[in-house]
Design an enzyme around this catalytic site. Sequence first.
Site, short mmCIF file in Angstrom:
data_model
loop_
_atom_site.label_atom_id
_atom_site.label_comp_id
_atom_site.label_asym_id
_atom_site.label_seq_id
_atom_site.Cartn_x
_atom_site.Cartn_y
_atom_site.Cartn_z
N ASP A 1 88.70 -57.93 64.14
CA ASP A 1 89.53 -56.62 64.81
C ASP A 1 90.72 -57.12 65.29
OD1 ASP A 1 88.65 -58.05 67.14
OD2 ASP A 1 88.70 -56.34 68.38
N ASP B 1 92.67 -62.40 63.17
CA ASP B 1 91.38 -62.43 62.49
C ASP B 1 92.14 -61.95 60.90
OD1 ASP B 1 89.40 -63.15 64.13
OD2 ASP B 1 89.34 -60.93 64.67
N ASP C 1 83.87 -62.37 63.73
CA ASP C 1 84.43 -62.76 65.34
C ASP C 1 83.72 -62.16 66.31
OD1 ASP C 1 86.79 -63.10 66.84
OD2 ASP C 1 86.96 -61.09 66.95
#
Length: 763
Positions: free
Chosen positions: A507, A511, A308
Amino acid sequence: MVSRLPSFHFYVVGVTAFGLAVGMGLFLTERLAIAHALWLACVAPSFAILCKSTAHALRRREAGVDILALLSMGVAAATGEFLTAAVISLMVAGGRALEAFAQARAGAEMTALLKLAPNYGNRYEAGEWRQVDPETIRTGDRLLVRAGEQVPVDGTLEQEAELDESALTGEAALRPRVAGERVQSGVLNAGAPFEMIATAAARDSTFSGVIRMVEAAQQARSPTARLADRYAIFFVPLTLLVAGACWIFTGDMIRALAVLVVATPCPLILAVPVAIVSGMSACARRGMLVKSGGAIERLARAQILFFDKTGTLTSGRARLVAIESSPGIEPERVLQQAASLAQASSHVVAEALTVAARERGFSLCAPSQVTECPGAGLTGTVEGKAVAIGSFSHAVARAHAAPWSAAFLRHLNHEDGSAVFVDVDGVMIGALRLADPIRLDTPRALRLLRRAGIRRIVMLTGDRKDVAECVGASLGVDEVHSEQTPADKLSLIRSARAEGVVAMVGDGVNDAPALAAADIGIAMGARGAAASAQAADIVLLTDRLDRLVEGLEIARRCQHIAIQSAAAGMGLSIAAMIVAAIGYLSPPFGAVLQEVIDVAVIGNALRVLHIKPRSRQHVLPHGEVDRLHAAHLGLEPVLSEIRRLAEGLPALPRQSVATELERINELVVRVLLAHEKEDDIRLYPDLARRLGGEDPMAAMSGTHAVIFRTIHVLQRIAADLPADGPDEQGVQELQRLLYVLDAVVRLHCAQEDELFHTLDDSA
């Protein structure tokens, strides 16, 4: 249940060891019947556990290592070799206890994610606002969301709102929303209270959908076979073949039992779990929580990494990156005025301004008469002057747009980020550009991951395509996927798993589904969402991405040592099987020999505890790193002046060029040149000693040489300027040198910051 599992297996170990010891005492006092009965009783717990696990393995059509231990105990008990059976039982129970301890580290429940779910809403009922359970909210209900509260269900805004959507989108910036726009459950109200109309019940809202995706992804992931079971595919048939042949050709069941005893796969049952648990401990010492032994095994085989962007590859926080100021206004004054007023706000952008000012050592004044306009900015009084900070529209409502503002806005759009414009007494004096910068450790982490054999690195983000591609290009990732929803990320992960072992690093709540679906999910747990940490297999407890490199090194060394221990143990066991088949090894002595083999391979497995990742061998004291970083911040005003002169040089009167160039040269020599020479004389030799090698700072010293030469050329040009100033060609040459000096120094500072961050011993 998870917490009780290890205690149960350790209880079995304790009972078995106690029974074995007491039975030995009874045997020595010639109470043979009681000793045999006690040893037989010691076999029962492990025998029952092995029966259950073997039955499960057979249903899955697998030949697990447990079947050999089960046969050994069964044959030993049936032939009256009760001591042998009890010893095997103790070894099996010990292996089970270690394995259970490793598995108990896994937190499979979604409790953390559930805690993030909105737990109440404010509904308009009978002429008043009443706090209600989100489950009771229905489509069409009128709701109030106060400042700092979460949106309980999906809905439509009745008025303007400023929302922190980072929990769902992963983006650090706050988002202003206007009346009529859709708002999702789980986002946080970061501005004034607002009203909304519910468009979905709680169970049909966005946040509930994220939870369901995580649960479904976790259930869909196929279980990874134990490393020991993979070796059992050939070891179990080989053992049965040797023992069976021995019995058939000699007719001696005791000899066949001796073969089974020395073949009992304790090197697999014990050494492999010991190596795995030791690897988990080694990771924990470096700030990585590994939830299961399977996670270590899968990480060691990872080939594809998905990241990410926001909060993982980037810092996830707004940072000041540039200051624009009107002619005659010092950049420091722009920041000082803005940060002084920003002290009165808890907004994330206001916090970024005050942090930037304090990093630069500015003294801030207490503001008064402060008014905050949610989603727009602040107004107030600082040192008797009327100050306004905020968006461009907020600023131009109180002052005329500065001539430089149009170009600044175009530049801002090209590079993304946000800006805070500053008005003082009705005059726009400057603007502050903020961005979410790439982590200092990200470039190095990606380089080391490639060197470690990761063949494909992919970046996922909810950002616009142009912003995502800019970050991806600067990092050199293989693929960039922008404007991704949680469902999009989940789909990409599932597709990639057909190409190799996939790891996902993230995080945020958005996600969590992808983390759960990947072969190995890795969460940035220091500031990340609890949902992502719960869905992941590994949590990085320190806010550093380069810990992942160390985790990969530990995992691969751990797997290597585990395989080495298992292979050595099986090799020695096979040799002992041959000796037992010939008739030179009885079952009791075979059990003792097997214990010697066990101790040897377990001792080898414990080497994992002493693994030291190669990626962090040299450190600087944390205070020294802070000092070096502060010194770089102190260069920013000089670099801003260099860039300002370069940009304004063509418009300057030719007679003024010499004066301006003399001023810049004096500033450069006094501040910049002094700083770089100090680094060359004192800092670099110290770093070279710490890093080792013949000349580890050669590249950095080479950059110093470029900086020194550029400054020297500027000084010579200034000394040779004619009285009426430079001609057109001379102006262009000066511009080129000033731009070169600015770019090289900024690049050099970025390289040094990355190096200092790498050597920081506090993280």
